[in-house]
Design a protein around this motif. Structure first.
Motif, PDB file in Angstrom:
ATOM      1  N   ASN A 176      49.075  18.438 -56.629  1.00 26.78           N
ATOM      2  CA  ASN A 176      47.801  17.735 -56.791  1.00 26.78           C
ATOM      3  C   ASN A 176      46.719  18.617 -57.421  1.00 26.78           C
ATOM      4  O   ASN A 176      45.839  18.119 -58.136  1.00 26.78           O
ATOM      5  CB  ASN A 176      47.310  17.223 -55.437  1.00 26.78           C
ATOM      6  CG  ASN A 176      48.102  16.026 -54.955  1.00 26.78           C
ATOM      7  OD1 ASN A 176      48.798  15.370 -55.734  1.00 26.78           O
ATOM      8  ND2 ASN A 176      48.032  15.735 -53.659  1.00 26.78           N
ATOM      9  N   ARG A 177      46.770  19.925 -57.164  1.00 23.06           N
ATOM     10  CA  ARG A 177      45.720  20.823 -57.662  1.00 23.06           C
ATOM     11  C   ARG A 177      46.158  21.653 -58.871  1.00 23.06           C
ATOM     12  O   ARG A 177      45.462  22.583 -59.271  1.00 23.06           O
ATOM     13  CB  ARG A 177      45.267  21.748 -56.535  1.00 23.06           C
ATOM     14  CG  ARG A 177      44.588  20.978 -55.398  1.00 23.06           C
ATOM     15  CD  ARG A 177      43.851  21.903 -54.465  1.00 23.06           C
ATOM     16  NE  ARG A 177      43.157  21.159 -53.419  1.00 23.06           N
ATOM     17  CZ  ARG A 177      42.360  21.719 -52.523  1.00 23.06           C
ATOM     18  NH1 ARG A 177      42.166  23.027 -52.547  1.00 23.06           N
ATOM     19  NH2 ARG A 177      41.761  20.985 -51.601  1.00 23.06           N
ATOM     20  N   THR A 182      43.640  24.894 -58.982  1.00 18.81           N
ATOM     21  CA  THR A 182      42.183  24.996 -58.894  1.00 18.81           C
ATOM     22  C   THR A 182      41.754  24.952 -57.434  1.00 18.81           C
ATOM     23  O   THR A 182      42.452  24.369 -56.589  1.00 18.81           O
ATOM     24  CB  THR A 182      41.514  23.843 -59.657  1.00 18.81           C
ATOM     25  OG1 THR A 182      40.104  23.932 -59.501  1.00 18.81           O
ATOM     26  CG2 THR A 182      41.989  22.487 -59.151  1.00 18.81           C
ATOM     27  N   ASN A 186      38.935  23.538 -56.635  1.00 23.34           N
ATOM     28  CA  ASN A 186      38.071  22.357 -56.549  1.00 23.34           C
ATOM     29  C   ASN A 186      38.764  21.272 -55.721  1.00 23.34           C
ATOM     30  O   ASN A 186      39.795  20.742 -56.122  1.00 23.34           O
ATOM     31  CB  ASN A 186      37.781  21.844 -57.968  1.00 23.34           C
ATOM     32  CG  ASN A 186      36.848  20.642 -57.959  1.00 23.34           C
ATOM     33  OD1 ASN A 186      36.435  20.157 -56.894  1.00 23.34           O
ATOM     34  ND2 ASN A 186      36.505  20.155 -59.141  1.00 23.34           N
ATOM     35  N   PRO A 187      38.222  20.915 -54.537  1.00 27.44           N
ATOM     36  CA  PRO A 187      38.898  19.948 -53.663  1.00 27.44           C
ATOM     37  C   PRO A 187      38.961  18.538 -54.245  1.00 27.44           C
ATOM     38  O   PRO A 187      39.774  17.718 -53.815  1.00 27.44           O
ATOM     39  CB  PRO A 187      38.062  19.977 -52.379  1.00 27.44           C
ATOM     40  CG  PRO A 187      36.713  20.465 -52.818  1.00 27.44           C
ATOM     41  CD  PRO A 187      36.957  21.396 -53.962  1.00 27.44           C
ATOM     42  N   THR A 188      38.088  18.233 -55.212  1.00 22.85           N
ATOM     43  CA  THR A 188      38.087  16.883 -55.796  1.00 22.85           C
ATOM     44  C   THR A 188      39.063  16.767 -56.970  1.00 22.85           C
ATOM     45  O   THR A 188      39.297  15.671 -57.472  1.00 22.85           O
ATOM     46  CB  THR A 188      36.673  16.505 -56.284  1.00 22.85           C
ATOM     47  OG1 THR A 188      36.268  17.425 -57.310  1.00 22.85           O
ATOM     48  CG2 THR A 188      35.686  16.545 -55.127  1.00 22.85           C
ATOM     49  N   GLN A 189      39.608  17.888 -57.395  1.00 22.33           N
ATOM     50  CA  GLN A 189      40.551  17.877 -58.518  1.00 22.33           C
ATOM     51  C   GLN A 189      41.837  17.168 -58.099  1.00 22.33           C
ATOM     52  O   GLN A 189      42.326  17.342 -56.984  1.00 22.33           O
ATOM     53  CB  GLN A 189      40.873  19.310 -58.940  1.00 22.33           C
ATOM     54  CG  GLN A 189      41.896  19.433 -60.065  1.00 22.33           C
ATOM     55  CD  GLN A 189      41.296  19.127 -61.417  1.00 22.33           C
ATOM     56  OE1 GLN A 189      40.116  19.354 -61.635  1.00 22.33           O
ATOM     57  NE2 GLN A 189      42.103  18.598 -62.312  1.00 22.33           N
ATOM     58  N   GLY A 190      42.399  16.381 -58.987  1.00 21.93           N
ATOM     59  CA  GLY A 190      43.644  15.668 -58.673  1.00 21.93           C
ATOM     60  C   GLY A 190      44.517  15.515 -59.895  1.00 21.93           C
ATOM     61  O   GLY A 190      44.166  15.969 -60.990  1.00 21.93           O
ATOM     62  N   TRP A 240      48.511   9.943 -54.122  1.00 25.00           N
ATOM     63  CA  TRP A 240      47.176  10.526 -54.269  1.00 25.00           C
ATOM     64  C   TRP A 240      46.199   9.498 -54.811  1.00 25.00           C
ATOM     65  O   TRP A 240      45.090   9.338 -54.289  1.00 25.00           O
ATOM     66  CB  TRP A 240      47.238  11.745 -55.204  1.00 25.00           C
ATOM     67  CG  TRP A 240      45.935  12.489 -55.259  1.00 25.00           C
ATOM     68  CD1 TRP A 240      45.519  13.490 -54.437  1.00 25.00           C
ATOM     69  CD2 TRP A 240      44.848  12.256 -56.177  1.00 25.00           C
ATOM     70  NE1 TRP A 240      44.255  13.911 -54.777  1.00 25.00           N
ATOM     71  CE2 TRP A 240      43.815  13.183 -55.847  1.00 25.00           C
ATOM     72  CE3 TRP A 240      44.650  11.382 -57.236  1.00 25.00           C
ATOM     73  CZ2 TRP A 240      42.615  13.235 -56.546  1.00 25.00           C
ATOM     74  CZ3 TRP A 240      43.449  11.440 -57.936  1.00 25.00           C
ATOM     75  CH2 TRP A 240      42.456  12.353 -57.592  1.00 25.00           C
ATOM     76  N   GLU A 279      42.886   8.308 -52.857  1.00 25.88           N
ATOM     77  CA  GLU A 279      41.656   8.922 -53.347  1.00 25.88           C
ATOM     78  C   GLU A 279      40.891   8.105 -54.385  1.00 25.88           C
ATOM     79  O   GLU A 279      39.731   8.362 -54.629  1.00 25.88           O
ATOM     80  CB  GLU A 279      41.975  10.306 -53.957  1.00 25.88           C
ATOM     81  CG  GLU A 279      42.722  11.252 -53.046  1.00 25.88           C
ATOM     82  CD  GLU A 279      41.886  11.688 -51.871  1.00 25.88           C
ATOM     83  OE1 GLU A 279      40.642  11.669 -51.995  1.00 25.88           O
ATOM     84  OE2 GLU A 279      42.459  12.051 -50.824  1.00 25.88           O
ATOM     85  N   ARG A 280      41.509   7.140 -55.029  1.00 24.90           N
ATOM     86  CA  ARG A 280      40.880   6.456 -56.157  1.00 24.90           C
ATOM     87  C   ARG A 280      41.040   4.937 -56.063  1.00 24.90           C
ATOM     88  O   ARG A 280      41.459   4.284 -57.004  1.00 24.90           O
ATOM     89  CB  ARG A 280      41.504   6.956 -57.477  1.00 24.90           C
ATOM     90  CG  ARG A 280      41.287   8.425 -57.783  1.00 24.90           C
ATOM     91  CD  ARG A 280      39.844   8.663 -58.225  1.00 24.90           C
ATOM     92  NE  ARG A 280      39.647  10.006 -58.734  1.00 24.90           N
ATOM     93  CZ  ARG A 280      39.331  11.050 -57.987  1.00 24.90           C
ATOM     94  NH1 ARG A 280      39.183  10.895 -56.667  1.00 24.90           N
ATOM     95  NH2 ARG A 280      39.160  12.244 -58.529  1.00 24.90           N
ATOM     96  N   GLU A 296      38.988   2.905 -58.653  1.00 32.26           N
ATOM     97  CA  GLU A 296      39.557   3.152 -59.983  1.00 32.26           C
ATOM     98  C   GLU A 296      40.896   2.421 -60.133  1.00 32.26           C
ATOM     99  O   GLU A 296      41.202   1.855 -61.193  1.00 32.26           O
ATOM    100  CB  GLU A 296      39.759   4.663 -60.151  1.00 32.26           C
ATOM    101  CG  GLU A 296      40.194   5.078 -61.542  1.00 32.26           C
ATOM    102  CD  GLU A 296      40.400   6.581 -61.637  1.00 32.26           C
ATOM    103  OE1 GLU A 296      41.406   6.993 -62.241  1.00 32.26           O
ATOM    104  OE2 GLU A 296      39.561   7.327 -61.090  1.00 32.26           O
TER     105      GLU A 296
END
Length: 732
Positions: free
Chosen positions: A427-428, A456, A458-462, A483, A487-488, A491
């Motif tokens: 995921n990251r 990364t 960055n916890p919001t990175q996917g 994921w 998370e989306r 979207e």
């Protein structure tokens, strides 16, 4: 006496004789009671062949005895169809034979009484149930494999369509499962039997080639074995066991037809197996073998230090003898040999009564992983797709920077690798290094690569949605979907609505807002979603395949709202363009189908060609005057599988074609031929020469050619070389 001439009692006596010959302790009384129960339950039932039905479970039980399975497994095999096909209930089985046998019988029993919307969905649900039962007791799948093996052995009595359906399911589901469990003999026989019905022309051709070389092959293997015995046993005084092996028909088929190699380019058709007592001796023998024969570079594999996921261990090396014939040598211990032949059955914890977790539990972790992957998706058929890709026989072994080995199917990318390490790593991920160099996100990993995943903080990175089009494994695909699902959501709903609107527009589905919402609500309920938004979100993150359910949606729309189809007279006709088929061949009536060229006749642009539709392997292209075509055309059951084909107007591909030169055996002949090829800028794939009578030589050259015109030009130039007597296009 054939089995058809034997009575049920005589066939069962044969089973008892096989049990006795194993020398192992079996509860013969329980096995006999199970036979009597099956005999009574199946009384009056016949197989399609006309023989009593009880013959089938007896043969299944015999296969399992040969695999070394225990008493409960043999009893369950004899009873495996009584719950499904007779009034006998699971409770009766449990009372008479115990809880373990009842669990095994239940796991093997199909779900025939539950309605499904398609054959594929029923198949997928059957496989899922088998795997659920297998997670509790692996003997379930071993019984099912033996059941399928006997059914495939007797498939010739079925109607042609049933034969092809069963063969395709065997190739896609059961052979990969046998491979992952390490049961080599079952896997190879299932593949060979399935191929006989999926591509009978190629099967007959390979069998014919093997038959032609049988005496030569046996003589060659015996000669190699004798040389090894003289060196290792007589001179060095070491104790070894030797075996000869010939590659399976399907193994040859994969390399000749699917990988485009010629029969002579397959180095491991012949193999000699050396079995010793210890791992140290394996490596000592390897050194002696490399001293006796010349090893071929990059053809050594050490599966002892890096075992395959199905527990297989051996040293493999391909060498050349003094006659210039390549062959494979496999070196292993007796424990490795039993594991290679019988897989998980060789490590049977039930024999020793071991309780709790052990290595067997670790080896079955992939079963639970498959089930977990399927639970992430609303599409039940995902589990069958996982078996086709994730359990494929061809694998690569990739290393982490710390030296851990990750096994992946051929074609897997660095994304698949990242998710195989851990969900969070995938995921990251923002990039990767392979062997210390940065690579693109779609890089396909290869055996021996050391892969470092760059992540990364960055916890919001996917992950990216585009990754779904790149990944190979179902594990990675479902983790990406999961994921996006979590998370989306907004979207996903927007993406799903956009995709649904495109499909509706393409299929002329158009309704006012109130009716459209009612229509979508009904679709969502039928797909087991609580709301339209949940349904749209599932489309958005890939949990639902819209293309799979669209035909049903369109049928419901036309039946409910009776919308007329658009008037074809008002549509502006588009000028037809000739389709460019794969590899320059157009198959009439089929778009974008897999095309492979038959090795029996090697068709070239300009040849009159015809296609044979195989099951699961595309269309096989032959010359119309090919001897195999002329023979196969006489088979009434296969005639409807021949299709018209022709070459595209412009063919830019090159095709392998073999030329046979008969010439005087003079010094410099090969050099003159090579110079002529270089001057013509023709690619040469292989060259073989052998002595003929009266100081002549036969030279076979496989070339990359664009068509008949170029072939004619090459033959003309070769004919002018001094000493060349004749030049012909070889048939094989």
């Amino acid at each position: 006496m054939s089995d058809r001439d034997k009575t049920e009692a005589e066939v069962f006596e044969g089973l008892l004789s096989t049990i006795k010959n194993t020398g192992k302790q079996y509860d013969v009384d329980a096995i006999t009671r199970a036979y009597q129960t099956a005999l009574t339950a199946h009384e009056g039932q016949k197989r399609v062949s006309g023989e009593p039905y009880v013959m089938h479970p007896i043969h299944v039980a015999e296969i399992l005895v040969q695999l070394g399975m225990d008493t409960d497994t043999i009893v369950a095999a004899l009873l495996h169809d009584v719950v499904e096909d007779t009034p006998t209930t699971l409770d009766i089985v449990e009372k008479q034979f115990g809880k373990d046998v009842a669990l095994l019988v239940d796991g093997v029993t199909k779900l025939g009484k539950i309605p499904f919307s398609s054959r594929e969905e029923q198949q997928a649900e059957n496989v899922r149930k088998m795997l659920l039962a297998m997670a509790k007791d692996v003997r379930v799948i071993i019984i099912k494999l033996a059941d399928r093996l006997h059914n495939m052995r007797t498939l010739s009595v079925m109607r042609p369509q049933k034969q092809r359906d069963k063969a395709l399911e065997t190739m896609e589901v059961y052979a990969p499962l046998a491979h992952r469990l390490g049961i080599r003999a079952v896997k190879e026989e299932l593949e060979d039997l399935a191929l006989r019905y999926l591509d009978p022309v190629a099967y007959e051709e390979i069998e014919h080639m093997l038959e032609l070389k049988r005496d030569e092959r046996n003589q060659f293997i015996d000669h190699i074995k004798e040389r090894i015995i003289q060196r290792i046993v007589v001179q060095d005084g070491k104790k070894i066991h030797l075996e000869g092996r010939v590659k399976s028909v399907y193994g040859i088929y994969r390399k000749v037809y699917m990988n485009g190699r010629s029969f002579d380019e397959i180095y491991d058709i012949y193999a000699v197996r050396i079995i010793v007592d210890s791992v140290i001796e394996c490596y000592n023998i390897l050194g002696i073998v490399h001293d006796m024969f010349r090893p071929i570079p990059n053809r050594f594999k050490d599966y002892i230090s890096t075992p395959k996921p199905n527990m297989y261990q051996s040293l493999h090396t391909t060498v050349i003898d003094k006659e210039g014939i390549p062959f494979e040598i496999q070196i292993r211990t007796w424990d490795m040999h039993y594991t290679a032949e019988y897989g998980i059955a060789a490590h049977w914890k039930y024999k020793a009564g071991i309780q709790g977790k052990d290595k067997l539990e670790e080896r079955l972790a992939w079963v639970r992983q498959l089930l977990e992957v399927q639970q992430e998706s609303e599409d039940v058929e995902d589990i069958v797709r996982s078996i086709k890709t994730d359990l494929a026989p061809e694998e690569v072994f990739v290393f982490t920077p710390r030296g851990d080995v990750i096994s992946l199917p051929v074609g897997a990318t660095i994304i698949d690798f990242a998710y195989a390490i851990h969900t969070a790593v995938g995921n990251r991920m923002v990039g990767a290094k392979v062997d210390g160099r940065m690579v693109s996100i779609d890089y396909q990993v290869k055996t021996g690569n050391i892969v470092e995943i760059i992540t990364t903080k960055n916890p919001t990175q996917g992950p990216s949605r585009d990754w779904l089009k790149i990944v190979k494994t179902s594990e990675a695909r479902n983790k990406i979907r999961s994921w996006f699902k979590k998370e989306r959501r907004e979207e996903n709903i927007a993406e799903g609505r956009s995709e649904l609107e495109r499909e509706f527009k393409r299929n002329y589905i158009n309704l006012p807002e109130p009716e459209m919402r009612e229509f979508l609500t009904n679709i969502a309920k039928r797909q087991h979603f609580a709301s339209i938004e949940d349904f749209l979100a599932a489309i958005g993150y890939g949990g639902i395949s819209l293309s799979r359910i669209m035909p049903r949606i369109k049928d419901d729309y036309q039946r409910t709202y009776r919308t007329p189809e658009p008037d074809p007279t008002k549509l502006v006709p588009k000028p037809k363009k000739e389709r460019k088929g794969q590899s320059g061949v157009i198959v009439e009536g089929l778009d974008s189908c897999l095309v492979k060229f038959a090795r029996c006749c090697n068709p070239l642009p300009g040849d009159d060609i015809i296609g044979f539709v195989t099951r699961g392997f595309g269309v096989s292209i032959h010359k119309r005057d090919c001897v195999n075509v002329l023979a196969a055309m006489q088979d009434e059951t296969q005639r409807d599988r021949w299709v018209r084909t022709h070459w595209a107007a412009s063919v830019k591909e090159t095709f392998k074609s073999t030329i046979e030169i008969y010439a005087t055996d003079r010094q410099g002949m090969i050099a003159d031929i090579s110079i002529a090829l270089a001057n013509m800028h023709i690619q040469m794939h292989s060259l073989n020469a052998r002595e003929a009578k009266d100081k002549h030589v036969v030279i076979q050259i496989t070339l990359g050619i664009t068509g008949l015109d170029q072939l004619g030009n090459i033959i003309n130039i070769f004919s002018k070389i001094p000493g060349v007597i004749s030049v012909e296009r070889a048939t094989q």
